[in-house]
Motif scaffolding. Structure first.
Motif, short mmCIF file in Angstrom:
data_model
loop_
_atom_site.label_atom_id
_atom_site.label_comp_id
_atom_site.label_asym_id
_atom_site.label_seq_id
_atom_site.Cartn_x
_atom_site.Cartn_y
_atom_site.Cartn_z
N GLY A 1 0.81 -1.22 0.00
CA GLY A 1 0.00 0.00 0.00
C GLY A 1 0.83 1.26 0.00
N ARG A 2 1.90 1.27 0.80
CA ARG A 2 2.76 2.45 0.87
C ARG A 2 3.49 2.69 -0.45
NH1 ARG A 2 5.19 1.20 5.23
NH2 ARG A 2 7.14 0.36 4.40
N ALA A 3 4.05 1.62 -1.03
CA ALA A 3 4.78 1.78 -2.28
C ALA A 3 3.86 2.19 -3.42
CB ALA A 3 5.49 0.46 -2.63
N ALA A 4 2.67 1.59 -3.48
CA ALA A 4 1.73 1.92 -4.54
C ALA A 4 1.28 3.37 -4.44
CB ALA A 4 0.52 1.00 -4.47
N ASN A 5 1.08 3.85 -3.22
CA ASN A 5 0.69 5.25 -3.04
C ASN A 5 1.80 6.19 -3.49
OD1 ASN A 5 0.72 7.76 -0.81
ND2 ASN A 5 -1.26 7.31 -1.73
N GLU A 6 3.05 5.85 -3.18
CA GLU A 6 4.18 6.68 -3.62
C GLU A 6 4.25 6.73 -5.15
OE1 GLU A 6 6.97 5.67 0.31
OE2 GLU A 6 7.46 4.83 -1.67
N LEU A 7 4.00 5.59 -5.79
CA LEU A 7 4.02 5.57 -7.25
C LEU A 7 2.90 6.43 -7.81
CD1 LEU A 7 5.26 4.37 -9.86
CD2 LEU A 7 3.53 2.55 -9.69
N ALA A 8 1.70 6.30 -7.25
CA ALA A 8 0.55 7.08 -7.72
C ALA A 8 0.81 8.58 -7.58
CB ALA A 8 -0.71 6.67 -6.96
N VAL A 9 1.42 8.98 -6.48
CA VAL A 9 1.73 10.40 -6.28
C VAL A 9 2.71 10.89 -7.34
CG1 VAL A 9 2.87 12.05 -4.73
CG2 VAL A 9 1.20 10.43 -3.82
N GLU A 10 3.75 10.11 -7.61
CA GLU A 10 4.74 10.52 -8.61
C GLU A 10 4.13 10.56 -10.02
OE1 GLU A 10 7.70 11.73 -8.34
OE2 GLU A 10 7.74 11.54 -6.17
N VAL A 11 3.28 9.59 -10.34
CA VAL A 11 2.62 9.60 -11.65
C VAL A 11 1.69 10.81 -11.76
CG1 VAL A 11 0.90 8.40 -13.08
CG2 VAL A 11 2.78 7.12 -12.04
#
Length: 203
Positions: free
Chosen positions: A168-178
């Motif tokens: 969940g944490r990694a996916a959220n970081e990716l979504a923010v960067e995208v």
């Protein structure tokens, strides 16, 4: 807004824990991007399906049609999730071969989430010692949280809660960067043709 995620999974068989982790990461990132109001397409590249074509590309310099489409999937994507099994304390040879063959500018500025699977948590340093330096060299934007999933974390009486939190944490970081970037523009190979006169002159 339309967004796209490319998932590169280097598992050697289906089903595999590598693909399972890739799918969970992709689904979590999709949910976070949809929470930003985006429409999300997810495209999965199974590297094992392109093994022979990768060898051919390395020896001839020309990708097959299928391999070229796989490269374009990664190049066009707004974000990348890259997952490999751990072999001899590093990424798999097929995984490395795929990124050796892709255009060396394909990942410049692209948000990337790195992940790996292995038989024991002792292999988790593969993320920091192998994957992160490789993607840094390719000038990708690697999110801070990398995800390693050991065999004991996939059910069988073990608790998946720590793994779920990392996903969940990694996916959220990716979504923010995208979400903070414009979609990549693909260069048009026909936008700057060589003049016919120069071709006749051998230029």
């Amino acid at each position: 807004m339309k967004r796209s995620l490319a998932v590169v999974s280097a598992g050697l068989r289906l089903p595999s824990s590598t693909r399972m982790l890739a799918d969970r990461l992709a689904e979590a990132a999709r949910r976070d991007l949809e929470g930003q109001g985006a429409q999300v397409d997810v495209d999965v590249v199974e590297v094992a399906e392109h093994g022979q074509d990768l060898v051919g590309h390395l020896t001839t310099g020309y990708p097959s049609d299928g391999l070229r489409r796989a490269f374009e999937t990664v190049t066009r994507a707004d974000g990348l999730i890259a997952v490999t099994p751990t072999f001899t304390a590093s990424y798999s040879g097929l995984f490395k071969m795929f990124f050796d063959c892709i255009e060396d500018t394909a990942l410049v500025g692209k948000p990337v989430l790195i992940a790996a699977t292995g038989g024991t948590g002792r292999h988790s340093l593969v993320l920091e010692h192998a994957l992160r330096p490789m993607f840094a060299y390719l000038r990708a934007v690697v999110v801070p949280t990398a995800v390693f999933a050991a065999t004991e974390e996939w059910g069988s009486g073990g608790s998946e809660e720590p793994l779920v939190r990392r996903i969940g944490r990694a996916a959220n970081e990716l979504a923010v960067e995208v979400g903070r970037r414009e979609s990549p523009e693909m260069p048009d190979p026909y936008s700057d043709p060589v003049p016919f006169e120069r071709l006749l002159d051998g230029g």
